[in-house]
Enzyme design. Structure first.
Site, PDB file in Angstrom:
ATOM      1  N   HIS A   5     -18.346 -26.038 -27.125  1.00 17.16           N
ATOM      2  CA  HIS A   5     -19.224 -25.236 -26.417  1.00 17.16           C
ATOM      3  C   HIS A   5     -18.976 -23.900 -26.459  1.00 17.16           C
ATOM      4  O   HIS A   5     -19.822 -23.069 -26.969  1.00 17.16           O
ATOM      5  CB  HIS A   5     -19.347 -25.850 -25.072  1.00 17.16           C
TER       6      HIS A   5
ATOM      7  N   ASP B  22     -15.580 -19.779 -21.124  1.00 14.38           N
ATOM      8  CA  ASP B  22     -16.152 -21.152 -21.316  1.00 14.38           C
ATOM      9  C   ASP B  22     -14.772 -22.087 -21.734  1.00 14.38           C
ATOM     10  O   ASP B  22     -13.827 -21.806 -21.000  1.00 14.38           O
ATOM     11  CB  ASP B  22     -17.028 -20.933 -22.473  1.00 14.38           C
TER      12      ASP B  22
ATOM     13  N   SER C 273     -27.675 -22.606 -21.917  1.00  7.38           N
ATOM     14  CA  SER C 273     -26.496 -21.924 -22.425  1.00  7.38           C
ATOM     15  C   SER C 273     -26.630 -21.144 -23.736  1.00  7.38           C
ATOM     16  O   SER C 273     -26.094 -19.982 -23.920  1.00  7.38           O
ATOM     17  CB  SER C 273     -25.413 -23.173 -22.874  1.00  7.38           C
TER      18      SER C 273
END
Length: 440
Positions: free
Chosen positions: A97, A62, A254
């Site tokens: 994120h 990520d 996600s």
């Protein structure tokens, strides 16, 4: 669309506008924990009595992870950054994120009795952060092939890939095969466009593709779908950790992917001898569809086998099944891994490479051998028929024949044999716990 921009699109941050919540005092942290509706739906307190993900490393490919967040500190390994500049991936300070995904998997909360902040589904798992993008949201390297191989070589047993792209190249396919041959479970999000266009790596053979559901266990309207979809998990209004000591709230596949990765870590921790596919088998066999069915034999393009129920995956009596379970086996073997634990051709659930006989013998030789066998059998039949005409054979239904009701060596018709009926692997089990509410 570039690799990293698609990664951001798969996150809830862009589509739904992730709500960033400032540094939280105790009361606000309690509000964050109370807002984690998925923990109540899963029955997290009961789950922790069965497994906490201990001794399992989950790689998060990520944007890097903020390993100093109070809800993650101590659970994040250094990892590696494949973005320009290199270094470790555990001190992310510009993109939240990856931190959010890590917290949903292995957040442990903070404060008295760890009652504040984000609690992950597998709070004792370790996070291996693998950074693949810069804060400017630009492509950092050659796709995800090198990051994935790194994660596998560092001992990750589950790899969370909350990103997507339109296509993948041979390097990525080879890396996926490498992970499968090393018995690593790959989990990826289907995407957030509400369409059937496949996104990769979720649509790649061998990857566990995850869509999102709402609080009432209905498919989230923006969740991508298709024949590769295997599971669903919560992806609406999901609170998680952010940068510094902040928090965020977002929608998306996600977050759902992170929850499935966490559930896989729980199962791998409790059942360390199961293969990656057999872990996926436990998750799919115990999932529940939006209309309340469980143990379905064929996945739906809209919701796969349904929404995960981790407690049941940890407690029900589920036959291990084949090596790949519900996963689609890789179509092409990784040449770099041949002879090093690669999958055997012809195993249950596996597809052979196109045009291969699987035994290393040219097709013309096989055809010749078959013709020779046929000729020999014809000769034998002719000889036997001639001998019977000359010497006579036993009358029809005579001693030892199947037509003799009193003779022969077989079981009499309909007589019960010594074998018991085997349990139905899709049904209930004597050792299974009492039925749980649909959300459990």
């Amino acid at each position: 669309m570039s690799f990293t921009r698609t990664l951001r699109a798969v996150s809830g941050a862009v589509l739904a506008g992730a709500l960033v919540i400032g540094t939280a005092p105790a009361a606000s942290a309690d509000y964050i924990r109370d807002g984690q509706w998925s923990l109540g739906a899963f029955g997290a307190d009961k789950i922790r009595q069965q497994s906490t993900g201990k001794n399992v490393t989950v790689a998060v490919i990520d944007s890097g992870v903020n390993g100093n967040h109070p809800d993650l500190k101590g659970n994040v390994l250094p990892g590696k950054s494949f973005a320009p500049g290199g270094g470790t991936a555990d001190h992310e300070d510009s993109d939240d994120h990856g931190t959010a995904m890590a917290a949903l998997i292995a957040g442990h909360g903070h404060g008295p009795s760890q009652a504040d902040g984000i609690m992950g589904l597998a709070p004792d798992a370790k996070i291996l952060p693998v950074k693949t993008q810069t804060s400017e949201d630009t492509l950092s390297g050659q796709g995800f092939a090198a990051p994935l191989r790194y994660a596998v070589d560092q001992g990750a047993k589950v790899v969370n890939m909350s990103f997507g792209q339109g296509q993948i190249g041979d390097d990525e396919k080879s890396a996926i095969n490498y992970a499968l041959q090393k018995d690593v479970l790959l989990v990826a999000g289907t995407g957030n466009d509400g369409e059937s266009t496949p996104q990769y790596p979720a649509a790649a053979p061998g990857v566990l593709a995850v869509g999102a559901v709402t609080k009432n266990n209905q498919v989230w309207e923006n969740s991508n779908y298709g024949p590769h979809t295997r599971l669903l998990a919560p992806g609406e209004g999901i609170y998680s950790a952010g940068l510094g000591a902040k928090y965020r709230q977002a929608d998306g596949t996600s977050d759902a992917t992170a929850y499935v990765s966490a559930a896989a870590a729980l199962v791998r921790s409790k059942f360390p001898d199961l293969t990656a596919g057999q872990v996926a088998n436990r998750l799919t066999k115990t999932a529940i569809t939006p209309d309340g069915k469980s143990g379905i034999s064929t996945p739906s393009p809209k919701y796969g086998y349904g929404t995960i129920r981790p407690y049941r995956a940890l407690t029900e009596n589920i036959p291990a099944g084949s090596k790949y379970g519900p996963l689609k086996a890789p179509e092409v073997q990784d040449p770099a891994s041949a002879g090093h634990g690669g999958a055997a051709a012809g195993e249950a659930g596996e597809q052979k490479a196109s045009g291969s006989s699987g035994i290393g013998v040219p097709p013309i030789v096989i055809i010749g051998l078959v013709l020779v066998v046929i000729v020999v059998l014809l000769v034998v039949v002719i000889v036997v028929v001639r001998r019977k005409k000359n010497n006579g054979g036993p009358p029809s239904g005579g001693p030892g024949g199947y037509g003799d009701p009193g003779g022969g060596v077989g079981y009499p018709p309909h007589q019960p044999g010594p074998y018991q009926q085997q349990p139905n692997p899709y049904g209930s089990y004597p050792s299974a716990p009492p039925a749980q509410p649909p959300g459990q």
